[in-house]
Design an enzyme around this catalytic site. Structure first.
Site, PDB file in Angstrom:
ATOM      1  CD  GLU A 276      -3.078  -0.728   0.132  1.00  0.00           C
ATOM      2  OE1 GLU A 276      -3.732   0.327   0.233  1.00  0.00           O
ATOM      3  OE2 GLU A 276      -3.210  -1.524  -0.815  1.00  0.00           O
TER       4      GLU A 276
ATOM      5  CB  SER B  48     -32.803 -25.642  54.502  1.00  0.00           C
ATOM      6  OG  SER B  48     -34.152 -25.933  54.772  1.00  0.00           O
TER       7      SER B  48
END
Length: 682
Positions: free
Chosen positions: A81, A341
């Protein structure tokens, strides 16, 4: 041309060039740049650094902070690029001249001259690419960027912003989306596709135009080979690699936890956690399996933590977080529910701490009235006289309520709150005896944290899945002499089907109407909790903690891997003897307030020292304690350990440690008691 005219022309040319340069410099200097702080999505990461969940930015784009990008990709990107990226000042003049010459010779555009900096200029402004005005703007912004940023900073912006199809931006989001992996190590074929996609991100999308994507990738491979970045053999081999057929979903492990943490941090944060990704996946799979075939509204929540460090390793807020029928939008680890419980172990630990009972103390499981309330056992049967050990293993209600009546329900609530739990008392500010059987509201997360304190022999700790946030809490809930026998009794609980006996100390709970099924347990290192039910609190017929939640709890312990971590040995002061060798007041427990007891109310009262006193003792001297009321003989205990047995007088001298907090308790012949906490030392 005469010499003086030539000199004048040269001087004029230089002046014009200098003026042009100054004008260009001023033009670039006056460039107004858009915001360069490009937002990225929030990341929640596991203990090994892998992603648990990522979030898109506000406009819905997947854009992540680029981390540890493969250097081979960066080298290939620059070669293809912008080969002179590190030498130009935003505009590559040689590339521009080359592109112009090629266009004049061919009559059409052959190659572009856009640098990486110019591409960044276009991306940060989302400007046009084909118009002359747009190109001029890119040139101006690119030159301004080069003055304000370093080359690595410009490249970093490209790695954040480059488009890769759809709503995917940036190289890291691209590799996760297209390859399902981080950009640390990439193949030549993957590198070439990542270079080709931003050039035309929509027309080259691999999931929509695989042939176009493949052709573009192969052209890049050819260019890389021509530039010497790849050898011909590697480039040819890369062309045989398949193109991704579809996008990968972004990871969404621990979605409830991740959502909660992301909401607490600013956008774009990277949030480290203590979550073990393998254990988290196992927990989520267990949760989904648990609800398969059940009513569509039933869900499950799970927490697994290391109680030594306080780190949460797995957390499941619901079975199916995208399922609206199962209330997938509700984090059920934080929902306030009845604990059933599961609070009974704390009742017994406090009773042990007071010296009221011992695991071998006999206690009645018979019909009793506490005011207008007549509690019953879950199966509506009574066992008569049992040991305290049996009462806890069988999870009997009457013994637990009787002991809660003795220690006081407010003290039970205060103990849970010292463990860091946020407890809600429904309909009243003053807790009643029903809290022992689940008559309060508490979250699974807080319940597991309370059990972590029990596993740590009474020392509370704040559990957290956020890295570095777990920490010990001050004080103690009760002494280790009280916590150890509770843990040992819970370890003797019969395991669920398929579970190994003694694998974990655990307690189950089922709330009124089968609305909540719970199992909470621990061993020498881990603590875990499982909840099952419906988010809306509707009963689930047949839902019992022992049948639904306990098997999942044991599976989680098995999935933790490694050898089983045993519980600690008993503390030296632990009284481990059969019932007939206990001090007489500890051989049988007689409740104080139950209507059927018939015990006289001339209760013992510790007259000296008062609760909360700080007392300094001379070397070798004992502490004189005084009692009012009660029926002799008396037993005096310090931190649950008997010091004086069968005393006939209401005054005694106790040999105590030279420093520290001491819980003093006196028991009379009827089993009644009085207690105070004092601090010995200056």
């Amino acid at each position: 041309m005469k010499p003086h005219r030539a000199l004048f022309a040269l001087a004029l040319a230089l002046a014009l060039a200098a003026g042009g340069r100054d004008a260009l410099d001023d033009w670039v200097t006056r460039t107004k740049l858009p915001a360069l702080n490009v937002p990225v999505g929030t990341e929640v990461v596991a203990r090994d650094g892998s992603l648990l969940r990522v979030f898109p930015v506000a406009d819905g784009r997947w854009r992540l902070d680029p981390r540890d990008v493969d250097p081979a990709y960066l080298a290939a990107l620059i070669a293809c690029e912008d080969s002179r990226f590190y030498s130009h000042h935003g505009v590559d003049s040689w590339a521009a001249l080359r592109a112009a010459g090629q266009m004049l010779r061919a009559g059409h555009v052959v190659s572009g001259a856009s640098t990486l900096t110019m591409q960044v200029a276009r991306l940060i402004e989302e400007g046009p690419t084909g118009q002359l005005s747009g190109k001029l703007r890119q040139v101006r912004v690119a030159m301004a960027l080069e003055r304000r940023l370093t080359k690595p900073e410009i490249l970093y912006l490209y790695l954040r912003l480059a488009p890769f199809g759809g709503n995917v931006e940036g190289v890291r989001a691209a590799t996760l989306s297209w390859f399902g992996k981080e950009p640390h190590r990439l193949t030549p074929a993957e590198i070439a596709l990542l270079i080709a996609l931003p050039q035309s991100p929509e027309t080259r999308r691999p999931d929509r135009a695989p042939a176009v994507a493949r052709a573009a990738r192969d052209r890049i491979l050819s260019r890389l080979a021509g530039a010497g970045v790849l050898d011909a053999e590697s480039a040819a081999a890369a062309t045989r690699e398949k193109i991704p057929a579809k996008r990968h979903d972004f990871t969404a492990l621990a979605p409830y936890l991740s959502q909660r943490l992301a909401a607490a941090y600013p956008p774009g944060a990277r949030i480290p956690t203590s979550i073990d990704p393998a254990l988290q996946r196992a927990a989520e799979a267990l949760a989904q399996r648990a609800v398969a075939g059940m009513a569509s509204q039933v869900s499950v929540a799970m927490i697994f933590a290391d109680h030594r460090s306080g780190e949460v390793l797995a957390e499941v807020g619901g079975a199916e977080w995208t399922n609206g029928a199962r209330a997938g939008f509700v984090d059920l680890t934080r929902a306030i529910r009845s604990p059933g419980s599961t609070l009974k172990p704390f009742v017994y630990a406090l009773a042990f701490d007071d010296g009221r009972v011992n695991p071998e103390t006999l206690i009645d499981d018979k019909p009793a009235a506490f005011g207008l309330w007549r509690p019953q056992n879950f199966d509506r049967q009574f066992r008569g006289t049992v040991s305290v050990r049996e009462a806890l293993i069988l999870s009997l209600n009457l013994p637990a309520v009787s002991l809660t009546d003795a220690i006081g329900p407010a003290r039970l609530i205060a103990t849970l709150r010292r463990a860091g739990a946020k407890v809600q008392i429904p309909g009243a500010r003053v807790p009643g005896l029903a809290v022992a059987l689940g008559g309060l509201g508490i979250s699974l997360a807080d319940l597991v944290q309370a059990y972590a304190a029990l596993a740590r022999m009474g020392q509370p700790i704040a559990l957290s899945a956020e890295a570095g946030q777990a920490h010990p809490l001050p004080g103690r809930l009760f002494g280790d002499v009280a916590a150890w026998p509770v843990a040992e009794i819970l370890r003797q609980m019969p395991p669920p089907p398929g579970g190994a006996r003694g694998r974990a100390a655990y307690q189950t709970g089922t709330s009124y109407g089968n609305r909540d099924a719970l199992a909470i347990g621990f061993d020498g290192r881990w603590v875990a909790g499982v909840w099952m039910g419906r988010a809306d609190g509707t009963p689930v017929p047949g839902a019992f903690g022992g049948e639904l939640a306990a098997p999942l709890l044991f599976e989680m312990f098995d999935r933790a891997g490694g050898p089983k971590e045993p519980l600690p040995p008993p503390p030296p002061a632990t009284l481990i003897v059969p019932n007939d060798r206990l001090p007489p007041p500890l051989q049988r427990y007689r409740p104080r307030e139950a209507v059927f007891s018939g015990i006289a109310q001339d209760d013992p009262v510790l007259a000296f020292p008062p609760d909360g006193a700080r007392i300094e003792l001379a070397d070798g001297a004992g502490l004189t304690v005084k009692l009012q009321g009660g029926s002799p003989p008396f037993t005096w205990l310090a931190n649950g350990v008997p010091l004086v047995i069968a005393a006939r007088t209401r005054e005694a001298v106790l040999d105590l440690p030279p420093a520290g907090a001491i819980r003093l308790t006196v028991l009379d012949a009827a089993g009644r008691s009085s207690s105070a906490t004092v601090v010995i030392g200056p």
